[in-house]
Design an enzyme around this catalytic site. Structure first.
Site, PDB file in Angstrom:
ATOM      1  N   ILE A  77       1.142  -0.788  -0.235  1.00  0.00           N
ATOM      2  CA  ILE A  77       0.673   0.084  -0.150  1.00  0.00           C
ATOM      3  C   ILE A  77       1.130   1.172   0.096  1.00  0.00           C
ATOM      4  O   ILE A  77       0.769   2.171  -0.435  1.00  0.00           O
ATOM      5  CB  ILE A  77      -0.858  -0.057   1.542  1.00  0.00           C
ATOM      6  CG1 ILE A  77      -1.960  -1.560   1.012  1.00  0.00           C
ATOM      7  CG2 ILE A  77      -1.185   1.536   1.066  1.00  0.00           C
ATOM      8  CD1 ILE A  77      -3.094  -1.174   2.435  1.00  0.00           C
ATOM      9  N   GLY A 118       6.409   4.231   4.608  1.00  0.00           N
ATOM     10  CA  GLY A 118       6.704   5.615   5.808  1.00  0.00           C
ATOM     11  C   GLY A 118       8.017   5.987   6.576  1.00  0.00           C
ATOM     12  O   GLY A 118       8.743   4.359   6.910  1.00  0.00           O
ATOM     13  N   GLY A 119       8.258   6.891   7.468  1.00  0.00           N
ATOM     14  CA  GLY A 119       9.274   6.524   8.355  1.00  0.00           C
ATOM     15  C   GLY A 119       9.494   5.325   9.629  1.00  0.00           C
ATOM     16  O   GLY A 119       9.879   4.768   9.296  1.00  0.00           O
ATOM     17  N   MET A 120       8.025   5.161   9.655  1.00  0.00           N
ATOM     18  CA  MET A 120       7.612   4.327  10.790  1.00  0.00           C
ATOM     19  C   MET A 120       7.860   2.625  10.206  1.00  0.00           C
ATOM     20  O   MET A 120       6.968   2.344  11.383  1.00  0.00           O
ATOM     21  CB  MET A 120       6.365   4.425  11.646  1.00  0.00           C
ATOM     22  CG  MET A 120       7.104   5.706  12.500  1.00  0.00           C
ATOM     23  SD  MET A 120       8.413   4.972  13.638  1.00  0.00           S
ATOM     24  CE  MET A 120       6.716   4.558  14.807  1.00  0.00           C
ATOM     25  N   VAL A 134       3.599  -0.786   4.336  1.00  0.00           N
ATOM     26  CA  VAL A 134       2.161  -1.469   4.794  1.00  0.00           C
ATOM     27  C   VAL A 134       1.569  -1.891   3.812  1.00  0.00           C
ATOM     28  O   VAL A 134       2.015  -1.247   2.193  1.00  0.00           O
ATOM     29  CB  VAL A 134       0.838   0.153   4.716  1.00  0.00           C
ATOM     30  CG1 VAL A 134      -0.153  -0.336   4.954  1.00  0.00           C
ATOM     31  CG2 VAL A 134       1.346   0.923   6.421  1.00  0.00           C
ATOM     32  N   ASP A 188       1.219  14.836  16.963  1.00  0.00           N
ATOM     33  CA  ASP A 188       1.414  14.364  15.730  1.00  0.00           C
ATOM     34  C   ASP A 188       0.575  14.700  14.223  1.00  0.00           C
ATOM     35  O   ASP A 188       0.192  14.192  13.359  1.00  0.00           O
ATOM     36  CB  ASP A 188       2.186  13.461  14.906  1.00  0.00           C
ATOM     37  CG  ASP A 188       3.036  13.709  13.802  1.00  0.00           C
ATOM     38  OD1 ASP A 188       3.628  15.494  13.063  1.00  0.00           O
ATOM     39  OD2 ASP A 188       3.785  13.113  12.744  1.00  0.00           O
TER      40      ASP A 188
END
Length: 876
Positions: A18, A21-23, A26, A134
């Site tokens: 999908i 990102g940095g975390m 997905v 955030d």
């Protein structure tokens, strides 16, 4: 790590990717037990590499799992398999609020409805002691059924009680940070209240109220400036927003529950029933794109400075010889693994071609940009010959220009080029004459020459003829697809304007050149509205204009022109490279990677796309992915030195110095007369912080100077002598560096420190004043360079200007919160300001992140801290 389709994680079968990102990455997956689709978020391995990181992951998962609300993305499960940590979440189909705002301001009814939904979700989180920290438009998903969902509680913290949790350092996204968050102070639910107020105001106006021309200015606005007037918003709604945006947390709503009550009262008394009511039973599918983002502004903001990796007020100004190639962020030179296999089997070497600057016959100044642009355009056209061929690689013109290579011998020595194209252009009126020569760089023998002329000035046709002739001389069969480098047949006048613009862009740092390029490109697309490459280059020009000025207007122009180029021709890799750079600079690293991947699908050998993707991974903290991309660059072109040099510099940034040294030695074997590689090799030796490697570093620096005397090599030798306490020699070679370049403030900083050690205080004071005079305007022009902001903070601290020092410290921490050298500067500034507690905190953080203890012990400013009984790192 990337998961393939059909991979199983427990009962979950991976269907497709999908986003990233940095975390984490997905994926859309199927729960084989319940037969439903879910979204799976993979935690990057480096984030779970320690017990503390795993505990944090599990703690945040528990925090998210405790939240069950229609306006919060539901967490179904948490798992660990084969060392892979993952979260299982509901799938969402829709778009981010950021994308909705990008289409224009929302009307009051729609904006208030979305704010109400977000407030409901946050009120539930706050009631359970969870703070998101955030909240921003990209972390709110609008489903196709009109439901607003808060995603990514990756920055959330569970409050052990109703008291605040201390958060030293800065976490979040600048434009949405509460003032206390921006200053690294303690935060609670009121930080989410502030962020929601910002988001609501942005929905109504189309722009964040604290967005300024730079990160530093935005931070200053958050801390000091009011949000601004809202003339088109009713006083009742303004009152709610202004209360949410009170600088003093005590004046804000205590959490989102009372704010929710006021919003509901406003809607019931001033608005009709919402057309976007919450539907908690609405079906959900997958969310794609930018679910996981965070703000990081790094390399692009400092493109005209030498790389800085050496620590401390003296040694932090380590001047890497990567300066010329940092003009384009990461050098774009790579090699082909297939070529190596072919050479081993068939003995057929890969040709490395360098197109040298074209001679402007007649020296007509009006033709100079045209000659410069032709060099770039011809390099690009020749690169297209490599598609499906893998026997040719063209050195990027930016690298040739940056290394100041203008003859075949230098091309072989500096770039490893085996073939060189030299040429000239002459123009009188419309009549244009183009000459090209192909030269063997090893024997200096001319292989062939060709001359072309067109009375109508059709440079596109002349260039295609020149490329065909050069290909024939190299034994390459040319197809029409190989020559398609202009996005289709271009109008002659439009193509001439395009080439002229390319010439100006090569020196876009020179005042006025970028505006001249934009004028030429606008003329090109006006002359030929179907000129796709013209629009693509116009997008890149506006991106560069934003990079220099930080005015958001230019990003809008860049994006619009890229969109026009894609509309005309969606097979231009350069468009997606520009879009990737735009996303990366905005901290949208997952979107940046997607754009760079798209470019690589179109051109698997695009050095610029691969380098951009590697940098985006690195900026997002996805270090393993970044390393893989840098290694792929080496594998694609194993015979080209610059891939090893790039990988070496990456390892230096990761403090893997032994690995870096190995890469530099590989590069030296390929180009034994390259001064830059020796300088960077010395940098790695010095950064190890071990005195036994200083002789090796000095040997490499002297070799670099012997090949090509340069100010950065002399400056680095001065750093080495300073570390060896040879202060007189340090001052002497630093003076030599200044004779070559007295415009780099770091040299003056180094000289000041050497003179202080020699007790020559008058000379030291003079050098410091020169440093300050150069640094102030530089930091203003490059506000997103964390190293400049932290350096200026230290100087302001020394001048006892505390308020200015704090503003620049906050900016530096927001831009690079985990950089050990930035943290070291912050610690030093606080020590100078007399705040020992903060100095200790940030110094310990710096050491934890990899700052060499040897540099701390040698720093005279920090001796008091070292003796402080509260400083515990040295006992660890």
């Amino acid at each position: 790590m990337a998961l393939a389709s059909k991979t199983k994680l427990g009962p979950y079968e991976i269907l497709d990717a999908i986003g990233a990102g940095g975390m984490g990455e997905v994926y859309r997956a199927r729960d084989t037990r319940l037969g439903r689709e879910v979204a799976i978020k993979i935690l990057p391995q480096h984030l779970a590499s320690t017990p503390e990181a795993r505990q944090r992951f599990e703690r945040e998962a528990r925090a998210a799992s405790s939240l069950n609300h229609p306006n919060i993305c539901t967490l179904h499960d948490i798992g660990l398999q084969d060392g892979v940590d993952f979260l299982v979440m509901e799938c969402l189909e829709g778009e981010t609020l950021a994308k909705r705002i990008a289409r224009g301001p929302l009307d009051v009814s729609e904006a208030v409805d979305i704010a109400l939904q977000v407030a409901r979700g946050l009120a539930e989180a706050h009631s359970r002691g969870v703070v998101h920290r955030d909240i921003k438009p990209s972390n709110v998903i609008l489903t196709k059924h009109g439901v607003a969902k808060i995603v990514d509680f990756g920055l959330a913290r569970v409050l052990e009680s109703n008291t605040e949790t201390l958060s030293q350092g800065i976490t979040g996204t600048i434009n949405y940070m509460a003032p206390e968050q921006a200053l690294g102070k303690s935060v609670d639910a009121r930080a989410d209240v502030w962020a929601l107020g910002v988001v609501l105001m942005e929905m109504l106006s189309g722009r964040s109220p604290f967005q300024r021309e730079s990160a530093t200015a935005s931070l200053f606005a958050v801390i000091n400036e009011p949000p601004g007037p809202m003339p088109d918003v009713s006083p009742e709604l303004q009152k709610i927003i202004y209360r949410a945006l009170a600088k003093d947390p005590a004046s804000r709503y205590s959490d989102c529950r009372p704010m929710l009550e006021d919003l509901e009262t406003f809607r019931s008394s001033h608005l009709s029933s919402s057309a976007h009511a919450v539907d908690p039973n609405a079906p959900t599918i997958s969310i794609r794109g930018d679910e996981f983002q965070r703000y990081v502004e790094r390399a692009s903001a400092s493109a005209w400075l030498p790389a800085r990796t050496q620590p401390k007020r003296w040694s932090r100004w380590w001047l890497a010889a990567a300066l010329p190639l940092m003009l384009i962020g990461i050098a774009l030179a790579l090699s082909s693994v297939r070529a190596r296999i072919s050479r081993l089997i068939f003995g057929a070497p890969e040709n490395h071609v360098a197109v040298l600057p074209f001679e402007n016959i007649g020296n007509n100044p009006a033709n100079a940009p045209l000659a410069e642009g032709l060099m770039d355009s011809l390099s690009g056209a020749l690169s297209n010959l490599d598609i499906g061929n893998q026997s040719l690689w063209v050195v990027p013109s930016s690298v040739v220009r940056a290394r100041k290579v203008d003859d075949p011998s230098a091309a072989l020595r500096e770039l490893g080029a085996t073939l060189v194209v030299q040429g000239s252009i002459e123009r009188e009126g419309q009549d244009v004459q183009l000459t090209v020569n192909l030269i063997n760089a090893k024997t200096l023998r001319q292989i062939g020459s060709a001359q072309f002329e067109d009375p109508a000035g059709d440079l596109a046709t002349l260039q295609s003829e020149a490329v065909s002739r050069l290909a024939n001389l190299m034994g390459i069969s040319v197809t029409p697809d190989m020559l398609k480098n202009t996005g289709g047949k271009a109008n002659p006048a439009a193509y001439q304007s395009y080439l002229t613009a390319l010439g100006y862009i090569q020196r876009y740092d020179k005042p006025g050149n970028l505006d001249l390029a934009i004028t030429s490109l606008n003329q090109a697309v006006k002359t030929d509205p179907t000129f796709a490459v013209g629009y693509a280059e116009l997008g890149e020009a506006y991106r560069l204009k934003y990079q220099l000025s930080q005015n958001p207007q230019w990003i809008d122009e860049a994006t619009a022109n890229c969109a026009k180029a894609v509309q005309l021709d969606d097979h231009l890799p350069a468009v997606y490279v520009t879009l990737g750079k735009i996303h990366d600079a905005a901290g949208e690293h997952d979107l940046a990677v997607q754009e760079f991947q798209h470019a690589l699908q179109l051109d698997p050998h695009s050095a610029e796309a691969l380098a951009g993707m590697a940098r985006a991974y690195e900026n997002a903290g996805r270090i393993a992915d970044a390393e893989a991309a840098y290694k792929k660059a080496v594998a694609l072109r194993p015979d080209y030195w610059d891939g090893y040099d790039n990988l070496g510099r990456f390892y230096v940034r990761q403090r893997r110095y032994a690995d870096a040294i190995a890469q530099y030695h590989d590069a030296v074997q390929l180009v034994p007369d390259n001064a830059q590689v020796y300088n960077n090799l010395a940098q790695a030796y010095l950064d190890m912080g071990d005195p036994k490697f200083l002789p090796s570093a000095e040997q490499a620096l002297r070799k670099s100077i012997q090949i090509t005397p340069s100010y950065w090599a002399y400056a680095n030798l001065g750093v080495l002598y300073y570390n060896e306490k040879r202060y007189a020699e340090s001052a002497d070679v630093t003076e030599k560096a200044l004779q070559l370049n007295d415009k780099d403030f770091r040299l003056w900083a180094n000289l000041a420190l050497a003179y202080k050690r020699l007790k020559e205080n008058d000379k030291a004071e003079t050098a410091e004043e020169r440093e300050f005079a150069l640094l102030v305007p530089l930091a203003k022009s490059r506000p997103n360079d964390a190293s400049l902001q932290s350096a200026l903070a230290v100087l302001y601290a020394g001048k006892k200007q505390k308020d200015k020092a704090i503003v620049h410290l906050s900016a530096a921490l927001a831009l690079a919160p985990s950089d050990p050298w930035i943290l070291d500067d912050v610690a030093e500034a606080y020590e100078i300001l007399g705040n020992r507690a903060q100095a200790i905190y940030f110094m310990e953080k710096s050491l934890e992140k990899g700052y060499p203890p040897a540099y701390l012990t040698g720093d005279p400013t920090m001796q008091g801290l070292l003796k402080d009984p509260g400083f515990h790192f040295k006992q660890k």
